[in-house]
Design a protein around this motif. Structure first.
Motif, short mmCIF file in Angstrom:
data_model
loop_
_atom_site.label_atom_id
_atom_site.label_comp_id
_atom_site.label_asym_id
_atom_site.label_seq_id
_atom_site.Cartn_x
_atom_site.Cartn_y
_atom_site.Cartn_z
N PHE A 122 0.83 -1.20 0.00
CA PHE A 122 0.00 0.00 0.00
C PHE A 122 0.87 1.26 0.00
CE2 PHE A 122 -2.23 -3.47 2.02
CZ PHE A 122 -3.39 -3.53 1.26
N ASP A 123 0.43 2.24 -0.77
CA ASP A 123 1.16 3.50 -0.85
C ASP A 123 0.76 4.45 0.28
OD1 ASP A 123 2.52 3.23 -3.63
OD2 ASP A 123 0.44 2.68 -4.02
N TYR A 124 -0.50 4.32 0.71
CA TYR A 124 -1.01 5.17 1.80
C TYR A 124 -1.85 4.33 2.75
CZ TYR A 124 -0.04 9.44 -0.94
OH TYR A 124 0.56 10.45 -1.65
N VAL A 125 -1.83 4.69 4.03
CA VAL A 125 -2.86 4.25 4.95
C VAL A 125 -3.73 5.46 5.25
CG1 VAL A 125 -1.58 2.34 5.96
CG2 VAL A 125 -1.41 4.60 6.99
N ASP A 126 -5.02 5.23 5.35
CA ASP A 126 -5.99 6.30 5.57
C ASP A 126 -6.57 6.13 6.97
OD1 ASP A 126 -8.77 7.50 5.55
OD2 ASP A 126 -8.06 8.17 3.60
N VAL A 127 -6.38 7.13 7.80
CA VAL A 127 -6.74 7.04 9.21
C VAL A 127 -7.81 8.08 9.53
CG1 VAL A 127 -5.86 7.05 11.56
CG2 VAL A 127 -4.35 6.41 9.68
N ASN A 128 -8.79 7.66 10.33
CA ASN A 128 -9.86 8.60 10.68
C ASN A 128 -10.30 8.38 12.13
OD1 ASN A 128 -12.14 10.25 10.80
ND2 ASN A 128 -12.91 9.64 8.80
N SER A 129 -11.21 7.44 12.35
CA SER A 129 -11.83 7.29 13.67
C SER A 129 -10.85 6.89 14.77
CB SER A 129 -12.96 6.26 13.61
OG SER A 129 -12.47 4.98 13.25
N LYS A 130 -9.77 6.19 14.42
CA LYS A 130 -8.86 5.68 15.44
C LYS A 130 -7.89 6.73 15.97
CE LYS A 130 -10.69 1.61 15.23
NZ LYS A 130 -11.60 1.16 16.30
N VAL A 131 -7.97 7.97 15.44
CA VAL A 131 -7.19 9.06 16.04
C VAL A 131 -8.15 10.14 16.56
CG1 VAL A 131 -5.05 8.67 14.78
CG2 VAL A 131 -6.82 10.14 13.76
N GLU A 132 -9.33 9.71 16.98
CA GLU A 132 -10.35 10.64 17.47
C GLU A 132 -10.75 10.38 18.92
OE1 GLU A 132 -13.00 11.89 13.56
OE2 GLU A 132 -13.60 10.12 14.69
N ASP A 133 -11.23 11.43 19.58
CA ASP A 133 -11.89 11.29 20.87
C ASP A 133 -13.39 11.07 20.67
OD1 ASP A 133 -9.56 11.60 22.39
OD2 ASP A 133 -9.71 13.79 22.26
N LYS A 134 -13.92 11.68 19.61
CA LYS A 134 -15.29 11.47 19.15
C LYS A 134 -15.34 11.93 17.70
CE LYS A 134 -16.96 15.90 20.98
NZ LYS A 134 -17.97 16.55 21.87
N PRO A 135 -16.40 11.58 16.95
CA PRO A 135 -16.43 11.93 15.53
C PRO A 135 -16.15 13.40 15.25
CG PRO A 135 -18.20 10.42 16.00
CD PRO A 135 -17.59 10.79 17.32
N GLY A 136 -15.11 13.64 14.45
CA GLY A 136 -14.76 15.00 14.08
C GLY A 136 -13.87 15.72 15.07
N VAL A 137 -13.51 15.06 16.16
CA VAL A 137 -12.61 15.66 17.17
C VAL A 137 -11.37 14.78 17.28
CG1 VAL A 137 -12.33 16.37 19.57
CG2 VAL A 137 -14.55 16.66 18.42
N LYS A 138 -10.27 15.23 16.69
CA LYS A 138 -9.05 14.43 16.65
C LYS A 138 -8.28 14.55 17.96
CE LYS A 138 -9.85 13.39 12.33
NZ LYS A 138 -10.69 12.25 12.02
N ASN A 139 -7.43 13.55 18.19
CA ASN A 139 -6.57 13.49 19.37
C ASN A 139 -5.12 13.67 18.91
OD1 ASN A 139 -4.73 12.16 21.31
ND2 ASN A 139 -6.62 11.74 22.44
N THR A 140 -4.52 14.78 19.29
CA THR A 140 -3.17 15.12 18.81
C THR A 140 -2.15 14.05 19.18
OG1 THR A 140 -3.65 17.49 18.94
CG2 THR A 140 -1.33 16.85 18.91
#
Length: 238
Positions: free
Chosen positions: A205-223
């Motif tokens: 794979f050239d890219y991994v796509d990350v979304n929910s697993k770096v969040e505290d809740k939908p649309g709120v990311k965890n630095t």
């Protein structure tokens, strides 16, 4: 292997992604998504970016005209599609092929830039003949394919992981069809999978796509989670 972080809604999270070194940053303009960003708000976020070439417009247009309208409103040329047929995408790309024109001073200029199309395709636990044809058809006309877990015909936002064997099989089919195609893997991508399967992910794979697993809740990311994920890539490249 590169990392795309998707579902950005806040300027704070956008800054975290940029500081950490995300390779692409996705903004979702799809009504059914919990991370939906309206076009005016999306444009304000893009204005604050240090490198706008990293921005990806994620849409599920009703037709080609709908896609063009959203592309024109944002000015983005990295487009992730969750709809449109292979024929429609082919026509969309032709619409954005650069052409040479002459300005008032007689200089030759491009009137449009190339469109980079990422088409999301759903996978679950088996790849049958119909899915093989679908992968091949989209591979021929797109610049990138993104494999995500599919539930009831919809992809994206499920948080579920595709079995790696299935994802690798799909990647092989796509690359055999078009060797220079870029492949994204989405679907519940997290730190654990990145650490344990890094070599396989790097190979296929050239890219991994990350979304929910770096969040505290939908649309709120965890630095912290964003930094930890990108550190895995940095450590393995060292």
């Amino acid at each position: 292997m590169n990392i795309k972080i998707c579902g950005i809604r806040r300027e704070k999270d956008l800054s975290s992604c940029e500081r950490a070194g995300a390779d692409l940053i996705g903004f979702i303009n799809i009504k059914r998504s919990k991370r939906m960003v309206e076009i005016p708000e999306l444009n304000n976020l893009i204005l604050s970016m240090k490198d706008k070439n990293k921005a990806v417009l994620v849409i599920e247009p009703e037709n080609m005209a709908d896609a063009i309208e959203r592309i024109e409103k944002t000015g983005l040329k990295n487009i992730q599609l969750h709809s449109l047929s292979a024929d429609e995408i082919n026509n969309l790309k032709k619409h954005y092929q650069p052409t040479r024109e002459t300005d008032e001073d007689g200089n030759s200029v491009d009137n449009q830039g190339d469109l980079r199309v990422i088409r999301a395709l759903g996978l679950s636990t088996v790849i049958g003949p119909q899915k093989i044809r679908e992968i091949q058809d989209f591979a021929r006309v797109c610049d990138c394919l993104l494999f995500d877990y599919q539930i009831r015909g919809k992809t994206g936002g499920t948080g579920k992981q595709i079995p790696l064997k299935i994802a690798v099989e799909a990647a092989r089919i796509a690359k055999q069809t078009k060797p220079d195609l870029k492949i994204f893997l989405a679907g519940g991508m997290d730190k654990k999978r990145m650490e344990e399967k890094f070599e396989i992910l790097e190979e296929f794979f050239d890219y991994v796509d990350v979304n929910s697993k770096v969040e505290d809740k939908p649309g709120v990311k965890n630095t912290t989670k964003i930094n930890e994920l990108i550190e895995i890539k940095t450590f393995n490249k060292a």
